[in-house]
Design an enzyme around this catalytic site. Structure first.
Site, mmCIF file in Angstrom:
data_model
loop_
_atom_site.group_PDB
_atom_site.id
_atom_site.type_symbol
_atom_site.label_atom_id
_atom_site.label_comp_id
_atom_site.label_asym_id
_atom_site.label_seq_id
_atom_site.Cartn_x
_atom_site.Cartn_y
_atom_site.Cartn_z
ATOM 1 N N SER A 44 0.789 -1.227 0.000
ATOM 2 C CA SER A 44 0.000 0.000 0.000
ATOM 3 C C SER A 44 0.824 1.282 0.000
ATOM 4 O O SER A 44 0.322 2.336 -0.340
ATOM 5 C CB SER A 44 -0.953 0.028 1.200
ATOM 6 O OG SER A 44 -0.237 0.239 2.399
ATOM 7 N N LYS A 82 0.872 4.737 6.623
ATOM 8 C CA LYS A 82 0.267 5.585 5.577
ATOM 9 C C LYS A 82 0.873 6.978 5.671
ATOM 10 O O LYS A 82 1.545 7.323 6.633
ATOM 11 C CB LYS A 82 -1.261 5.703 5.762
ATOM 12 C CG LYS A 82 -2.009 4.390 5.783
ATOM 13 C CD LYS A 82 -2.031 3.697 4.456
ATOM 14 C CE LYS A 82 -2.768 2.373 4.593
ATOM 15 N NZ LYS A 82 -2.406 1.399 3.626
#
Length: 187
Positions: A44, A82
């Site tokens: 990701s 993230k």
């Protein structure tokens, strides 16, 4: 003479034990309060991080926009990494693959724009913060986060805002594999 040797041996052993105990206390203290290693899982955050990269996380950093943070997932019992896009008070919008924060457009050079689908028009779909989380701006004590590999990232578009107290810390450097060694950057 033998008694003296035995006494010296005991002193030497005690000296080694003290060094080991003090070192263990320092290492555990640093890991608990200052920094800790984490293994990246998944794609990701590609190309910034690769699956199985080992990173060092600072637990004392002040979180700023575009920092890469590690936090307790709001949907699973594991940690995610993230990029912070929206800080408290920010208005976030994505329009025609351009990120806008508080009306200012940002170039996201860190985003993976490679795709196998020739029909893929956008890497990141259009959205406003209000459409995603029913808020016009990021509330106090919260962050809006996105993965760098937008087509393969579960992030604030899917599970909402991240609470400040869920943040473990900021990624500072990649230490393994050595071919990926890199000191973290803002953008």
């Amino acid at each position: 003479m033998q008694e003296e040797k035995a006494t010296n041996l005991k002193k030497e052993i005690l000296s080694y034990i003290k060094i080991i105990v003090i070192t263990a206390i320092i290492v555990l203290g640093c890991k608990q309060f200052l920094f800790t290693p984490i293994k990246v899982q998944g794609a990701s955050m590609y190309p910034t991080y690769h699956d199985k990269d080992i990173i060092i996380v600072s637990k004392t950093s002040k979180i700023e926009r575009f920092d890469q943070i590690i936090f307790q997932s709001p949907i699973e019992d594991e940690y995610y990494i993230k990029r912070v896009i929206g800080l408290p008070g920010d208005k976030v919008e994505m329009k025609d693959d351009v990120l806008y924060v508080n009306g200012k457009a940002y170039t996201e050079d860190y985003v993976n724009r490679e795709t196998d689908d020739p029909n893929q028009l956008r890497i990141t779909e259009n959205f406003t913060l209000e459409q995603l989380v029913d808020q016009q701006e990021v509330p106090k004590g919260m962050y809006f986060v996105l993965g760098d590999n937008r087509l393969k990232s579960s992030d604030s578009r899917h599970y909402g805002l991240i609470a400040e107290d869920a943040v473990l810390g900021e990624s500072k450097l990649i230490v393994y594999p050595f071919s990926h060694f890199h000191v973290g950057s803002k953008e």
